[in-house]
Motif scaffolding. Structure first.
Motif, PDB file in Angstrom:
ATOM      1  N   SER A  76      -9.640   9.494   9.370  1.00 46.02           N
ATOM      2  CA  SER A  76     -10.208   8.194   8.999  1.00 46.02           C
ATOM      3  C   SER A  76     -11.702   8.143   9.292  1.00 46.02           C
ATOM      4  N   LYS A  99     -12.004   8.884  -0.978  1.00 46.28           N
ATOM      5  CA  LYS A  99     -10.684   8.547  -1.535  1.00 46.28           C
ATOM      6  C   LYS A  99      -9.679   9.668  -1.286  1.00 46.28           C
ATOM      7  N   ALA A 102      -8.559   9.338   2.300  1.00 44.69           N
ATOM      8  CA  ALA A 102      -7.723   8.147   2.450  1.00 44.69           C
ATOM      9  C   ALA A 102      -6.367   8.344   1.773  1.00 44.69           C
ATOM     10  N   CYS A 103      -6.354   8.944   0.594  1.00 39.98           N
ATOM     11  CA  CYS A 103      -5.087   9.195  -0.109  1.00 39.98           C
ATOM     12  C   CYS A 103      -4.199  10.164   0.657  1.00 39.98           C
ATOM     13  N   LEU A 105      -4.056  10.429   3.878  1.00 31.60           N
ATOM     14  CA  LEU A 105      -3.454   9.639   4.955  1.00 31.60           C
ATOM     15  C   LEU A 105      -2.373   8.707   4.428  1.00 31.60           C
ATOM     16  N   LEU A 106      -2.640   8.052   3.326  1.00 28.11           N
ATOM     17  CA  LEU A 106      -1.679   7.112   2.757  1.00 28.11           C
ATOM     18  C   LEU A 106      -0.406   7.830   2.316  1.00 28.11           C
ATOM     19  N   ASP A 107      -0.577   8.983   1.713  1.00 36.18           N
ATOM     20  CA  ASP A 107       0.547   9.730   1.165  1.00 36.18           C
ATOM     21  C   ASP A 107       1.331  10.486   2.234  1.00 36.18           C
ATOM     22  N   ARG A 108       0.628  11.086   3.189  1.00 34.92           N
ATOM     23  CA  ARG A 108       1.295  12.013   4.116  1.00 34.92           C
ATOM     24  C   ARG A 108       1.187  11.654   5.597  1.00 34.92           C
ATOM     25  N   HIS A 110       2.033   9.157   7.688  1.00 35.79           N
ATOM     26  CA  HIS A 110       3.206   8.710   8.440  1.00 35.79           C
ATOM     27  C   HIS A 110       4.244   9.818   8.582  1.00 35.79           C
ATOM     28  N   MET A 134      -7.008   3.817  10.812  1.00 35.03           N
ATOM     29  CA  MET A 134      -6.547   4.172   9.475  1.00 35.03           C
ATOM     30  C   MET A 134      -6.436   2.908   8.614  1.00 35.03           C
ATOM     31  N   ALA A 135      -5.898   1.835   9.183  1.00 30.36           N
ATOM     32  CA  ALA A 135      -5.785   0.568   8.455  1.00 30.36           C
ATOM     33  C   ALA A 135      -7.171   0.028   8.098  1.00 30.36           C
ATOM     34  N   PHE A 138      -8.442   1.874   5.131  1.00 27.17           N
ATOM     35  CA  PHE A 138      -7.789   1.418   3.904  1.00 27.17           C
ATOM     36  C   PHE A 138      -8.398   0.101   3.417  1.00 27.17           C
TER      37      PHE A 138
END
Length: 154
Positions: A76, A99, A102-103, A105-108, A110, A134-135, A138
């Protein structure tokens, strides 16, 4: 700062630690220095600062997809290098790189944290070490031209 740079383009963690070219975090290495160089280029209008910031961003792009999610030691925070350069230069490649981080992190993020492949931070919900950062990234991706590294870029 530029005179202390490693041949790779990264920066040492401290004046005393000139042998270890491994850390690529906001708190150690190219990401934090890049943010400082972007601000210097913005304030002084010096092309040398901008070029050094762009060189440091290349290090972040090549080595900055880390195993942590947070702002200080993680992906992040490294995304903010690209957001800062995008804001200053308008070069869309930097937005695409932010992007991409960020993508990822969003995709993988968690899943990788659940499996133990990625560290969620010593304080897992904190702004600088954990999911809070991270939030925040986003949220900043909604209006990337207004994005600022929290508590650092004013």
């Amino acid at each position: 700062m530029n005179h202390n740079r490693f041949p790779s383009g990264n920066y040492p963690a401290s004046e005393e630690d000139r042998r270890r070219d491994s850390l690529v975090h906001w708190c150690h290495g190219a990401p934090g220095v890049s943010l400082t160089l972007v601000k210097s280029a913005e304030v002084f209008g010096d092309k040398e600062f901008l070029e050094a910031a762009m060189d440091a961003a290349e290090v972040v792009w090549n080595r900055g997809l880390l195993k942590r999610v947070g702002i200080c030691h993680g992906i992040s925070g490294n995304a903010y290098v690209f957001l800062s350069l995008y804001r200053l230069t308008g070069i869309v490649e930097y937005l695409y790189r932010a992007k991409a981080f960020a993508c990822f992190l969003l995709d993988r993020g968690h899943l990788l944290m659940t499996r133990g492949d990625m560290h969620g931070g010593d304080s897992p919900f904190s702004l600088f070490e954990g999911l809070g950062g991270m939030a925040y990234l986003f949220l900043d991706m909604v209006q990337p031209k207004n994005a600022r590294f929290p508590g650092y870029e004013l």
